[in-house]
Design an enzyme around this catalytic site. Structure first.
Site, PDB file in Angstrom:
ATOM      1  N   THR A  16      17.103  -0.831   7.338  1.00 47.67           N
ATOM      2  CA  THR A  16      16.822  -0.977   9.032  1.00 47.67           C
ATOM      3  C   THR A  16      15.406  -1.420   9.287  1.00 47.67           C
ATOM      4  OG1 THR A  16      18.620   0.399   9.415  1.00 47.67           O
ATOM      5  CG2 THR A  16      17.486  -0.114  11.174  1.00 47.67           C
ATOM      6  N   ASP A  60      19.873  -3.806   1.325  1.00 48.84           N
ATOM      7  CA  ASP A  60      20.404  -2.588   2.227  1.00 48.84           C
ATOM      8  C   ASP A  60      20.546  -1.389   1.137  1.00 48.84           C
ATOM      9  OD1 ASP A  60      22.535  -1.969   4.613  1.00 48.84           O
ATOM     10  OD2 ASP A  60      22.888  -0.777   2.904  1.00 48.84           O
ATOM     11  N   SER A  61      19.937  -0.152   1.384  1.00 49.65           N
ATOM     12  CA  SER A  61      19.798   0.588   0.486  1.00 49.65           C
ATOM     13  C   SER A  61      21.194   1.078  -0.139  1.00 49.65           C
ATOM     14  CB  SER A  61      19.358   2.078   1.026  1.00 49.65           C
ATOM     15  OG  SER A  61      20.205   2.811   1.785  1.00 49.65           O
ATOM     16  N   SER A  62      22.254   0.799   0.266  1.00 50.60           N
ATOM     17  CA  SER A  62      23.684   0.876  -0.528  1.00 50.60           C
ATOM     18  C   SER A  62      23.663   0.156  -1.735  1.00 50.60           C
ATOM     19  CB  SER A  62      24.836   0.426   0.335  1.00 50.60           C
ATOM     20  OG  SER A  62      24.947   0.863   1.822  1.00 50.60           O
ATOM     21  N   ASP A  93      20.004   5.332   3.871  1.00 53.90           N
ATOM     22  CA  ASP A  93      21.237   5.873   3.571  1.00 53.90           C
ATOM     23  C   ASP A  93      21.467   6.490   2.247  1.00 53.90           C
ATOM     24  OD1 ASP A  93      22.579   4.947   5.939  1.00 53.90           O
ATOM     25  OD2 ASP A  93      23.619   3.195   4.921  1.00 53.90           O
ATOM     26  N   THR A 168      18.245  15.680   1.829  1.00 51.65           N
ATOM     27  CA  THR A 168      19.495  15.186   1.926  1.00 51.65           C
ATOM     28  C   THR A 168      19.624  14.415   3.401  1.00 51.65           C
ATOM     29  OG1 THR A 168      20.470  16.682   0.889  1.00 51.65           O
ATOM     30  CG2 THR A 168      21.985  15.593   2.298  1.00 51.65           C
ATOM     31  N   CYS A 281      27.585  23.273  -0.484  1.00 54.98           N
ATOM     32  CA  CYS A 281      27.226  23.948   0.738  1.00 54.98           C
ATOM     33  C   CYS A 281      25.887  23.125   0.880  1.00 54.98           C
ATOM     34  CB  CYS A 281      26.779  25.217   0.590  1.00 54.98           C
ATOM     35  SG  CYS A 281      28.204  26.187   0.616  1.00 54.98           S
TER      36      CYS A 281
HETATM   37  N1  ASP Z   1      22.266   0.657   6.015  1.00 54.48           N
HETATM   38  C1  ASP Z   1      20.907   0.790   6.021  1.00 54.48           C
HETATM   39  C2  ASP Z   1      20.243   1.170   4.798  1.00 54.48           C
HETATM   40  O1  ASP Z   1      20.402   2.274   4.290  1.00 54.48           O
HETATM   41  C3  ASP Z   1      20.594   2.193   7.072  1.00 54.48           C
HETATM   42  C4  ASP Z   1      19.167   2.190   7.301  1.00 54.48           C
HETATM   43  O2  ASP Z   1      18.304   1.647   6.892  1.00 54.48           O
HETATM   44  O3  ASP Z   1      18.811   3.390   7.844  1.00 54.48           O
HETATM   45  O4  ASP Z   1      19.904   0.259   4.160  1.00 54.48           O
END
Ligand code: ASP
Length: 343
Positions: A16, A60-62, A93, A168, A281
């Site tokens: 982002t 995108d970090s996914s 992410d 986290t 936890c």
């Molecule tokens: N979906 C985005 C990512 O992790 C969210 C972000 O950048 O915060 O790439």
């Protein structure tokens, strides 16, 4: 002698922070990161020299993967001699996974590598990107007696500096998106930028930076829940490619005591596949044997993840598997802090 200003390298991988809104389509799209100084003219006022480099196709970090982790590590390695501090921009992410992994990949690191990103794109009026980026650069530039104050992988977000492998992501909504529940913050940005010096790593500068490159081990996170199915657990743990398991247990490291579960775990461990006990936890850690419901895990040879995060456990497991650590040494090495990731 004239004091040289620190040289900082900004590495943009995606996320982002480097996006702008296309007002026609209303969708977020990456902007040309080389123009970052145009978007944030304040960067020119900082007391350091900033260079930028970006992934040719920001992600995108996914879509992060060990392959991309290695790309980041190699950029750092290639500029390690002439750069004083690195700021790595990724999506939030999976930032805790990526930054934890980098802390294990970069052996003998003695310069700051600071991860940051943002919840709102840089072009948004209410963006958190500017503060995160500007202060992350200041953290990476901070020196005392000619030495970097931070000599490890950090994560800076919303006024707080954390040890990266302790973090986290806890919110997809709040600007305060990260937490380090089991370790104090390394610094805080208020009127002044303050560092929590006793909690920072003091690196041994005599050793050269080295990259641990083998991070491809096939590991699994298995999260327990009441009613988990025997046939599915059996099936997954029987996968021939499986090399290591992170078992996300309840509370202080407790799990179901059903015979089938103990038997599957023990067969897995006997095959030489390490099983690491990490708590579900957010804070606290694993104390195997404290409750009746974890005695069976201890007996079968499950390894304690103590107070490590799941994100960090994935990276540490990949590191030790990649180094072909013999099973006899695996437990002792996993249960020893290597990068300040556990107490
Ligand atoms: N979906 C985005 C990512 O992790 C969210 C972000 O950048 O915060 O790439």
């Amino acid at each position: 002698m004239e004091n040289k200003v620190p040289d900082i390298l900004l590495i943009y991988t995606g996320g982002t922070i480097g996006m702008v809104k296309d007002y026609k389509s209303n969708a977020l799209k990456p902007f040309d990161f080389e123009n970052i100084k145009v978007k944030i003219p304040e960067l020119k006022l900082l007391d350091c020299k900033i260079e930028t480099t970006a992934f040719p196709n920001p992600i995108d970090s996914s879509d992060m993967s060990p392959e991309y982790w290695m790309k980041i590590a190699e950029i750092i390695e290639s500029r390690y001699e002439d750069i004083d501090g690195f700021v790595v921009l990724t999506g939030t992410d999976t930032m805790s996974y990526t930054s934890s992994a980098l802390s294990f990949i970069l052996e003998n690191l003695s310069k700051p590598v600071i991860f940051t990103g943002s919840q709102l794109p840089i072009g948004d009026l209410r963006t958190d990107a500017k503060e995160n980026l500007i202060t992350a650069i200041q953290v990476a530039s901070a020196q005392q007696n000619g030495q970097a104050i931070v000599q490890e992988v950090g994560l800076y977000f919303e006024y707080k500096l954390y040890r990266a492998n302790r973090t986290t992501k806890v919110s997809s909504e709040q600007f305060e998106a990260f937490e380090s529940a089991n370790y104090p913050n390394l610094g805080e940005s208020g009127v002044h930028l303050n560092f929590n010096e006793p909690w920072l790593i003091r690196a041994d500068k005599s050793k050269p930076l080295m990259l641990n490159k083998n991070f491809d081990a096939k590991v699994l996170i298995l999260k327990l829940f009441p009613g988990i199915s025997e046939s599915i657990v059996r099936h997954i743990l029987n996968c021939p490619d499986l090399e290591g398991v992170i078992l996300e247990t309840y509370g202080a490291g407790n799990a179901l005591t059903a015979e089938w579960f103990t038997e599957i775990l023990s067969t897995t461990i006997d095959k030489g596949i390490p099983v690491i006990n990490v708590t579900q936890c957010v804070s606290g850690g694993v104390m195997m044997g404290h409750y009746e419901s974890s005695v069976h895990l201890k007996k079968t040879g499950v390894i304690s993840g103590k107070d490590i995060t799941t994100e960090s456990a994935v990276a540490k497991l990949k590191l030790l598997l990649g180094k072909k650590t013999p099973s006899k040494k695996f437990k002792i090495l996993f249960e020893t802090p290597l990068r300040g990731e556990m107490n």
